[in-house]
Design an enzyme around this catalytic site. Structure first.
Site, PDB file in Angstrom:
ATOM      1  N   CYS A 118       0.918  -1.198  -0.030  1.00  0.00           N
ATOM      2  CA  CYS A 118      -0.059   0.119  -0.078  1.00  0.00           C
ATOM      3  C   CYS A 118       0.843   1.323   0.023  1.00  0.00           C
ATOM      4  CB  CYS A 118      -0.746  -0.109   0.897  1.00  0.00           C
ATOM      5  SG  CYS A 118      -2.334   1.157   1.014  1.00  0.00           S
ATOM      6  N   HIS A 218      -3.763  -5.227   0.340  1.00  0.00           N
ATOM      7  CA  HIS A 218      -3.198  -5.548   1.649  1.00  0.00           C
ATOM      8  C   HIS A 218      -3.008  -6.922   1.689  1.00  0.00           C
ATOM      9  CE1 HIS A 218      -2.695  -1.819   3.833  1.00  0.00           C
ATOM     10  NE2 HIS A 218      -3.555  -1.485   3.068  1.00  0.00           N
ATOM     11  N   GLU A 220      -1.872  -9.005   3.888  1.00  0.00           N
ATOM     12  CA  GLU A 220      -1.779  -9.298   5.322  1.00  0.00           C
ATOM     13  C   GLU A 220      -3.120  -8.921   6.049  1.00  0.00           C
ATOM     14  OE1 GLU A 220      -0.930  -4.684   5.565  1.00  0.00           O
ATOM     15  OE2 GLU A 220      -1.331  -6.326   4.163  1.00  0.00           O
TER      16      GLU A 220
END
Length: 244
Positions: A118, A218, A220
């Site tokens: 990001c 993202h 994660e």
């Protein structure tokens, strides 16, 4: 990935008293990234750029086998030759910007494996002389606006470029979770496009010769495909090993 390999995960800051809900969600993303990397055999060290500053970040990450730069606030526009006053502009933390930009430039000098996520993806581009689209405008499919922070992520597919490091690991089409109102515009020196969204937004970049990758989404996030973050990290580490 062998146990004991040192990974520095560099964040803007852990504490956001001005935005507690966003701060809590950012901590969750950090915790998931650190946990998944540790389970994959990495020895993880978390570094706060806004706290450490440029000197501290470079010192703390000196000798790291790989780097991850996570998301956060908008990069101050002065670093990519633009003006302030754009739509949805938020708080800027220039101390952190300077530290992360310096970190990317040293990674280029040393060929250190690096993954940017990001904001980290955008930091890579700006560090190498690229620019950003400052706001994607109303109706963008890349984040949900005016919702609680835990619902801000938007789900959409991206097309990975044939022959890219990411495509070799993830395939040509990947489901992603994103929350961004800015995007890479003009590419920085040595970078190439590694993924795009259906609307043409650049979703990933790779360095042409170095093990450096940025993704706008993202991997994660709690709703991301299981193992996606570790797969991206492994793809960069493997590229570094093959180039050694």
């Amino acid at each position: 990935m062998p146990t004991g390999t040192r990974l520095s995960v560099v964040v803007v800051t852990r504490e956001r008293p001005h935005a507690p809900e966003y701060g809590a969600y950012s901590k969750l993303l950090l915790e998931r990234a650190a946990r998944d990397a540790a389970r994959a055999g990495w020895d993880v060290d978390v570094v706060e750029a806004a706290v450490e500053g440029e000197h501290g970040v470079l010192r703390r990450t000196d000798g790291s086998d790989a780097l991850v730069v996570l998301g956060g606030e908008d990069i101050a526009p002065e670093y990519y030759g633009a003006a302030r006053g754009y739509a949805r502009e938020g708080l800027h933390l220039e101390h952190a910007d300077e530290a992360q930009l310096a970190l990317v430039r040293r990674a280029v000098e040393r060929s250190t494996p690096l993954v940017g996520i990001c904001r980290g993806h955008q930091i890579i581009n700006v560090a190498l002389g690229g620019t950003l689209l400052q706001d994607l405008g109303d109706g963008s499919s890349h984040r949900h606006e005016s919702v609680p922070v835990h619902r801000v992520m938007s789900d959409h597919d991206v097309e990975l470029s044939a022959g890219s490091v990411l495509a070799a690991r993830l395939g040509r089409r990947v489901a992603t979770r994103s929350a961004h109102h800015q995007a890479v515009d003009r590419l920085g020196s040595g970078l190439r496009i590694a993924a795009t969204a259906a609307d043409g937004i650049i979703e990933a970049v790779e360095h042409e010769r170095l093990p450096i990758v940025g993704v706008q989404w993202h991997p994660e996030d709690v709703g991301a495909a299981d193992g996606q973050f570790v797969s991206i990290l492994a793809s960069v580490a493997r590229a570094a090993a093959l180039a050694a």
